[in-house]
Design an enzyme around this catalytic site. Sequence first.
Site, short mmCIF file in Angstrom:
data_model
loop_
_atom_site.label_atom_id
_atom_site.label_comp_id
_atom_site.label_asym_id
_atom_site.label_seq_id
_atom_site.Cartn_x
_atom_site.Cartn_y
_atom_site.Cartn_z
N SER A 190 73.79 88.54 110.09
CA SER A 190 73.64 88.37 108.63
C SER A 190 74.04 86.95 108.26
O SER A 190 74.89 86.34 108.94
CB SER A 190 74.58 89.35 107.92
OG SER A 190 74.70 89.01 106.55
N TYR A 194 82.93 92.55 106.79
CA TYR A 194 81.51 92.68 107.19
C TYR A 194 81.04 91.36 107.83
O TYR A 194 80.46 91.36 108.92
CB TYR A 194 80.68 93.02 105.95
CG TYR A 194 79.18 93.03 106.19
CD1 TYR A 194 78.56 94.13 106.77
CD2 TYR A 194 78.38 91.94 105.81
CE1 TYR A 194 77.18 94.14 106.99
CE2 TYR A 194 77.02 91.95 106.01
CZ TYR A 194 76.41 93.05 106.60
OH TYR A 194 75.06 93.07 106.80
#
Length: 258
Positions: A142, A155
């Site tokens: 990501s 995350y």
Amino acid sequence: MSDLKEKVILVTGGTSGIGEACTELFARSGAKVVAMSIQDEQGKALAERLTGEDRQCIFQFGDVSKEQDVKAAVDLAVEKFGRLDAVHANAGVLRNQKITDITLEDFHLMLDVNLLGPVLLCKYAVPVMEEQGRGVICFTTSVAADIGFPEHAVYGASKAAVVSLMRSLTTDHSPNGVRFVAVSPGTIDTPMLAASCEGWDKPKEELYAEVAKKIPVQRMGQPIDVARTVAFLLSDDAGFIGGSVVHLEGGTLALPPW
Ligand SMILES: NC(=O)c1ccc[n+]([C@@H]2O[C@H](COP(=O)([O-])OP(=O)(O)OC[C@H]3O[C@@H](n4cnc5c(N)ncnc54)[C@H](O)[C@@H]3O)[C@@H](O)[C@H]2O)c1
């Protein structure tokens, strides 16, 4: 279109959002796909839809953080289709929190799914690929691994760890024929993104329009944008791409810091 004909591909998180688009694109390109996830109904419906189109897709219920489930998915691909050409380690979870609010449960969930999952997949897929003398594993990381996002600390750390994992695996296993690559999406219109907007003081559509305006190409990404890139990376056309991260973020990373 990238040639995936007859390739045997395992896609984790292959029944929703980015993974679903990948499963569909790969199967419609002639690949034999095993889609693994924890979405039983959705997975069965997807496999039925694709086999109804005369495509080859099997759904395997399984949790990527459970060793026996990952081994079962790899074994299934090999038993049903005779080999394993590619893995897309895509399953992921996001729990938005400030670090002061993080629970150990959410910390372990994100690390278990986003990092342990890819580790287990490689543990079982790499030996199969080395035995074949070829194979490719693509991770979904990501842009949160590269830049700060609000309430994405753990995350983002879990996704940065996957990039590091990919580079070391390249050193260890690419000499034996296994390629490792990663895609790094920005803001992609999926159920995960919709869930992360819950609790905001604006409707989702308004938030999405605001986000799109901030992206240089003036739109959010769609799952198919990622699927097309992964299809290329898994194909033989991408045979010289190893240990690399392909960013899919509409130019966000090129913006000046003001
Ligand atoms: N949507 C975005 O903006 C965005 C941006 C960057 C990265 N990503 C990453 O892309 C990947 C796909 O996300 P998405 O946006 O399509 O989300 P999604 O929620 O639509 O899909 C996630 C998939 O992962 C599966 N999954 C979750 N936990 C699992 C587990 N324990 N075992 C097996 N499968 C599990 C779900 O069943 C689902 O199929 C994730 O790794 C996510 O972190 C998404």
